[in-house]
Design a protein around this motif. Structure first.
Motif, PDB file in Angstrom:
ATOM      1  N   ILE A 223     -58.526  35.215   4.523  1.00  0.00           N
ATOM      2  CA  ILE A 223     -59.331  35.416   5.731  1.00  0.00           C
ATOM      3  C   ILE A 223     -60.481  36.380   5.451  1.00  0.00           C
ATOM      4  O   ILE A 223     -61.624  36.154   5.849  1.00  0.00           O
ATOM      5  N   LYS A 224     -60.182  37.466   4.748  1.00  0.00           N
ATOM      6  CA  LYS A 224     -61.227  38.443   4.449  1.00  0.00           C
ATOM      7  C   LYS A 224     -62.291  37.830   3.553  1.00  0.00           C
ATOM      8  O   LYS A 224     -63.509  38.033   3.756  1.00  0.00           O
TER       9      LYS A 224
ATOM     10  N   THR B  31     -68.183  39.561  11.674  1.00  0.00           N
ATOM     11  CA  THR B  31     -67.566  39.416  10.355  1.00  0.00           C
ATOM     12  C   THR B  31     -67.151  40.781   9.801  1.00  0.00           C
ATOM     13  O   THR B  31     -66.116  40.903   9.135  1.00  0.00           O
TER      14      THR B  31
ATOM     15  N   ALA C  74     -64.508  35.595   5.600  1.00  0.00           N
ATOM     16  CA  ALA C  74     -65.403  36.375   6.460  1.00  0.00           C
ATOM     17  C   ALA C  74     -66.564  36.955   5.660  1.00  0.00           C
ATOM     18  O   ALA C  74     -67.705  37.004   6.138  1.00  0.00           O
ATOM     19  N   GLN C  75     -66.283  37.391   4.434  1.00  0.00           N
ATOM     20  CA  GLN C  75     -67.348  37.950   3.598  1.00  0.00           C
ATOM     21  C   GLN C  75     -68.366  36.873   3.203  1.00  0.00           C
ATOM     22  O   GLN C  75     -69.569  37.131   3.162  1.00  0.00           O
TER      23      GLN C  75
ATOM     24  N   LEU D  45     -68.972  34.176   5.029  1.00  0.00           N
ATOM     25  CA  LEU D  45     -69.661  33.846   6.274  1.00  0.00           C
ATOM     26  C   LEU D  45     -70.738  34.869   6.598  1.00  0.00           C
ATOM     27  O   LEU D  45     -71.797  34.528   7.155  1.00  0.00           O
ATOM     28  N   ALA D  46     -70.489  36.130   6.251  1.00  0.00           N
ATOM     29  CA  ALA D  46     -71.451  37.199   6.547  1.00  0.00           C
ATOM     30  C   ALA D  46     -72.776  36.972   5.835  1.00  0.00           C
ATOM     31  O   ALA D  46     -73.833  37.388   6.325  1.00  0.00           O
TER      32      ALA D  46
ATOM     33  N   ILE E  37     -63.950  41.548  11.489  1.00  0.00           N
ATOM     34  CA  ILE E  37     -62.853  40.778  10.911  1.00  0.00           C
ATOM     35  C   ILE E  37     -62.352  41.443   9.631  1.00  0.00           C
ATOM     36  O   ILE E  37     -61.145  41.629   9.434  1.00  0.00           O
ATOM     37  N   CYS E  38     -63.281  41.835   8.768  1.00  0.00           N
ATOM     38  CA  CYS E  38     -62.896  42.489   7.517  1.00  0.00           C
ATOM     39  C   CYS E  38     -62.170  43.806   7.771  1.00  0.00           C
ATOM     40  O   CYS E  38     -61.165  44.122   7.116  1.00  0.00           O
TER      41      CYS E  38
END
Length: 363
Positions: free
Chosen positions: A151-152, A170, A155-156, A158-159, A173-174
């Motif tokens: 997941i992390k 994001t 998110a990274q 996606l950022a 989320i991290c």
């Protein structure tokens, strides 16, 4: 009127105390041991003849504050929970210590009740089951950490493709993934009885993170209000533990307001003079002046469970497990603080009290 001789036998008080299962000693106004029962001999692993006539703290090693109070004739009563003492040169043990006056000559009765863990009280079976549960928890923690890492990573990635508005989420989320991973590590430490690492923290950093997470969940009909004291000093605590405490309390407040369009969850901080607690560790009363409270104008906790609210598996939620507030209480306690619940008019309040961080160079 006819009187009948009592059928109740007369008791020899010395014999009664001698056979009592609680380790009991009689000391005079100066702390000299006058009497020791058999249970006290067994606990101390020292014979009665070797104890009688000696000062109590020469027989039982204990914190200096306890020694001073037992040696003070003006101190007639003493109650301490889980006081650490050393007996007969052996390793330290924890006891519930109770001292009460006896007679008119300044004598006092001292009872030493061993503080037993749940495992000791329930026998070996619960010990085996707790070890099995601990192993299962470790395996579960391993299985949770793997998807968290994915997941992390997502998110990274996606950022890199999102704008400034999306980057805020994001980043959140991290941060939440990191917090949950740390919380899992802490829970594994809890199962081994290890304390969490505490130090000076700025209370408003965990407050900000918890509120950001709660707002991101978008509870309908709920408005957040803040009332902060900007002059608070640094707190003795743990950042991730504080985030977990606040997030649990704020989430509970939001869920209690479900279905309403006028719900308010209020988070406030204050400095309260005079608040303190005695943990029974010999240090006396510890000041807890830092207060952070989470309040909501919901229906409140049912009266029949208010006294057990912080016990595990006590819940009002249909799908709840009753572990959230138990964890809140444990984390607060592990940081040297307390948490309290109260109903104040139309408001339900949870108040966390914490100590101030010690200045560098002080013990």
């Amino acid at each position: 009127m006819t009187t009948h001789a009592s059928s109740i036998p007369s008791f020899d008080h010395d014999e009664l105390i001698q056979s009592h299962p609680v380790p009991t000693l009689l000391i005079d106004s100066g702390g000299v041991v006058l009497f020791v029962n058999a249970a006290a001999e067994q606990l101390c692993n020292v014979s009665r003849s070797a104890m009688v006539g000696r000062v109590i703290y020469d027989v039982i090693q204990m914190d200096r504050s306890y020694r001073q109070r037992m040696n003070d004739a003006a101190t007639s009563a003493l109650f301490a929970h889980r006081a650490e003492i050393t007996l007969g040169g052996r390793k330290s043990v924890f006891v519930d210590m109770q001292m009460v006056p006896y007679g008119q000559s300044g004598h006092r009765i001292l009872a030493l009740i061993p503080s037993q863990s749940d495992t000791e009280l329930m026998g070996g079976a619960i010990g085996r089951s707790s070890r099995a549960a601990g192993a299962a928890a470790s395996m579960l923690a391993h299985e949770i950490k793997n998807p968290l890492a994915g997941i992390k990573g997502a998110a990274q990635l996606l950022a890199r493709k999102t704008g400034a508005g999306g980057e805020r989420f994001t980043t959140l989320i991290c941060a939440e993934v990191d917090r949950i991973a740390t919380l899992i590590d802490q829970m594994e430490h809890f199962s081994r009885g290890q304390p969490i690492l505490c130090g000076p923290i700025n209370l408003y950093q965990p407050i900000h993170q918890a509120m950001e997470t709660a707002r991101a969940r978008q509870f309908p009909g709920v408005r957040f209000a803040e009332d902060f004291d900007p002059s608070l000093p640094l707190v003795h605590g743990n950042h991730d533990a504080m985030v977990q405490i606040l997030l649990n309390l704020v989430t509970n407040g939001c869920e209690a307001l479900a279905g309403r369009d006028d719900g308010v969850v209020r988070i406030a901080t204050a400095y309260r003079h005079g608040l303190s607690i005695d943990n029974g560790d010999g240090r006396g009363r510890i000041a807890l002046p830092i207060e952070v409270s989470v309040s909501d104008n919901g229906p409140g906790v049912p009266r029949d469970i208010r006294g057990d609210l912080f016990d595990p598996f006590v819940t009002t939620k249909r799908e709840g497990r009753g572990l959230g507030l138990a964890l809140v209480a444990k984390l607060a306690r592990d940081m040297g603080g307390t948490v309290q619940h109260m109903r104040d008019g139309d408001w339900t309040r949870f108040r966390v009290h914490l100590p101030v961080a010690q200045a560098k160079g002080r013990g």
